[in-house]
Design a protein around this motif. Structure first.
Motif, PDB file in Angstrom:
ATOM      1  N   PHE A  70       0.769  -1.271  -0.274  1.00 45.02           N
ATOM      2  CA  PHE A  70       0.275  -0.085   0.102  1.00 45.02           C
ATOM      3  C   PHE A  70       1.029   1.591  -0.039  1.00 45.02           C
ATOM      4  O   PHE A  70       0.576   2.568  -0.921  1.00 45.02           O
ATOM      5  N   TYR A  71       2.110   1.461   1.140  1.00 46.62           N
ATOM      6  CA  TYR A  71       2.730   2.696   0.763  1.00 46.62           C
ATOM      7  C   TYR A  71       3.446   2.911  -0.291  1.00 46.62           C
ATOM      8  O   TYR A  71       3.612   3.835  -0.902  1.00 46.62           O
ATOM      9  N   GLN A  72       4.184   1.632  -0.883  1.00 48.57           N
ATOM     10  CA  GLN A  72       4.429   1.656  -2.270  1.00 48.57           C
ATOM     11  C   GLN A  72       4.222   2.190  -3.033  1.00 48.57           C
ATOM     12  O   GLN A  72       4.056   3.383  -4.346  1.00 48.57           O
ATOM     13  N   GLU A  73       2.217   1.810  -2.982  1.00 44.23           N
ATOM     14  CA  GLU A  73       1.568   1.855  -4.152  1.00 44.23           C
ATOM     15  C   GLU A  73       1.296   3.383  -3.938  1.00 44.23           C
ATOM     16  O   GLU A  73       1.312   4.324  -5.801  1.00 44.23           O
ATOM     17  N   ASP A  74       0.775   4.049  -3.440  1.00 40.93           N
ATOM     18  CA  ASP A  74       1.059   5.685  -3.072  1.00 40.93           C
ATOM     19  C   ASP A  74       2.243   6.271  -3.262  1.00 40.93           C
ATOM     20  O   ASP A  74       2.082   7.151  -3.837  1.00 40.93           O
ATOM     21  N   LEU A  75       3.255   5.880  -3.075  1.00 40.39           N
ATOM     22  CA  LEU A  75       4.486   6.423  -3.685  1.00 40.39           C
ATOM     23  C   LEU A  75       4.646   5.627  -5.086  1.00 40.39           C
ATOM     24  O   LEU A  75       4.866   7.495  -5.886  1.00 40.39           O
ATOM     25  N   TYR A  76       4.505   5.577  -6.004  1.00 35.12           N
ATOM     26  CA  TYR A  76       4.088   5.392  -7.650  1.00 35.12           C
ATOM     27  C   TYR A  76       3.481   5.735  -7.953  1.00 35.12           C
ATOM     28  O   TYR A  76       3.318   6.769  -8.699  1.00 35.12           O
ATOM     29  N   GLN A  77       2.403   6.283  -7.475  1.00 32.67           N
ATOM     30  CA  GLN A  77       0.575   6.685  -7.905  1.00 32.67           C
ATOM     31  C   GLN A  77       0.843   8.467  -7.505  1.00 32.67           C
ATOM     32  O   GLN A  77       0.906   9.525  -8.115  1.00 32.67           O
ATOM     33  N   LEU A  78       1.670   8.671  -6.356  1.00 31.56           N
ATOM     34  CA  LEU A  78       2.373   9.714  -6.245  1.00 31.56           C
ATOM     35  C   LEU A  78       3.072  10.204  -7.182  1.00 31.56           C
ATOM     36  O   LEU A  78       3.414  11.598  -7.995  1.00 31.56           O
ATOM     37  N   LEU A  79       4.168   9.719  -7.313  1.00 36.46           N
ATOM     38  CA  LEU A  79       5.534  10.042  -8.658  1.00 36.46           C
ATOM     39  C   LEU A  79       4.973   9.917  -9.926  1.00 36.46           C
ATOM     40  O   LEU A  79       4.439  11.273 -10.799  1.00 36.46           O
TER      41      LEU A  79
END
Length: 263
Positions: A70-79
């Motif tokens: 979840f944390y990783q996907e948040d970061l990916y989508q923010l990028l």
């Protein structure tokens, strides 16, 4: 600071500077403020992104059980939302888990990794420590703070800054997101990326505290040993918190040297 809706939650972030991008991901119970001591200098030469993980700082959360993915996907989508095609990623502890997970799932995004005080898998030793953290946060932030500090700073620093740390503890307790911290602890349970680390081809530094009794040197060597051509740097007189005063200039030099080698 700026906020943006990502994966139906509000992510708080700061994007400054120009040039090659460095993204910083903080650890459990911290916020983007942890990286200010580095980003305020580095933004003069690079584009820097610091942000609050979901359930931390000024970022919101939802009612789902949080995972590293979840944390990783948040970061990916923010990028993606910020039109950042690739970057060098710096992560501490939980943040290190997040950037390792990103490197496995979205390798095209990753020009390099600097992993600090992190772990590639959740073993029995970490389970016992996480259980202590989990029990402590159930009693409140003050209990949690007192439980984690012996892992975070060396005894001399704990004694030298005793009054200041007491003040920080009680001030932080006023705004701490206890549920967000608890979810962060629980996200570590069952995390295991060791067998996938050999898929990471990006240049990687692992920075470890020589006296870290949370993510010990043996644990962090598992990261460097399983990523091709990675380098392990050990900072002496340091526990889990890498960014103590005597290390700041050294860490800045390490990052600048690393960035100079990134195409």
């Amino acid at each position: 600071m700026t906020k943006r809706i990502i994966n139906d939650i509000c992510i708080n972030y700061e994007l400054e500077g120009e040039g090659k991008t460095i993204v910083f991901v903080h650890g459990l119970s911290d916020s983007l403020a942890y990286w200010k001591v580095l980003s305020e200098t580095l933004k003069n030469d690079y584009q820097t992104l610091i942000y609050d993980l979901r359930g931390h700082g000024e970022s919101s959360d939802d009612d789902k059980n949080t995972t590293i993915d979840f944390y990783q996907e948040d970061l990916y989508q923010l990028l993606k939302a910020l039109n950042i095609e690739n970057a060098v990623f710096v992560g501490l502890s939980l943040g290190g888990n997040v950037i390792l997970d990103l490197a496995v799932n979205h390798p095209e995004m990753v020009k390099g990794l600097i992993v600090m005080s992190s772990f590639p898998e959740h073993d029995e030793k970490l389970k016992k420590i996480f259980d202590d953290f989990d029990n402590a946060i159930d009693k409140g932030f003050v209990e949690f703070f007192d439980t984690i500090m012996p892992y975070t700073l060396t005894e001399d620093l704990l004694e030298e800054h005793k009054e200041f740390l007491e003040s920080v503890k009680h001030e932080a307790a006023k705004t701490a997101n206890l549920e967000g911290i608890k979810k962060g602890i629980n996200a570590g349970y069952g995390f295991n990326l060791t067998d996938k680390l050999n898929e990471i081809n990006a240049p990687t530094l692992v920075i470890a505290g020589g006296e870290d009794n949370l993510t010990t040197l043996d644990i962090q060597r598992k990261i460097s040993d399983n990523i091709k051509d990675s380098e392990l740097i050990v900072l002496e007189k340091t526990k889990h918190n890498i960014l103590i005063g005597r290390n700041i200039e050294k860490v800045l030099n390490i990052i600048n040297d690393f960035m100079s080698k990134i195409e």
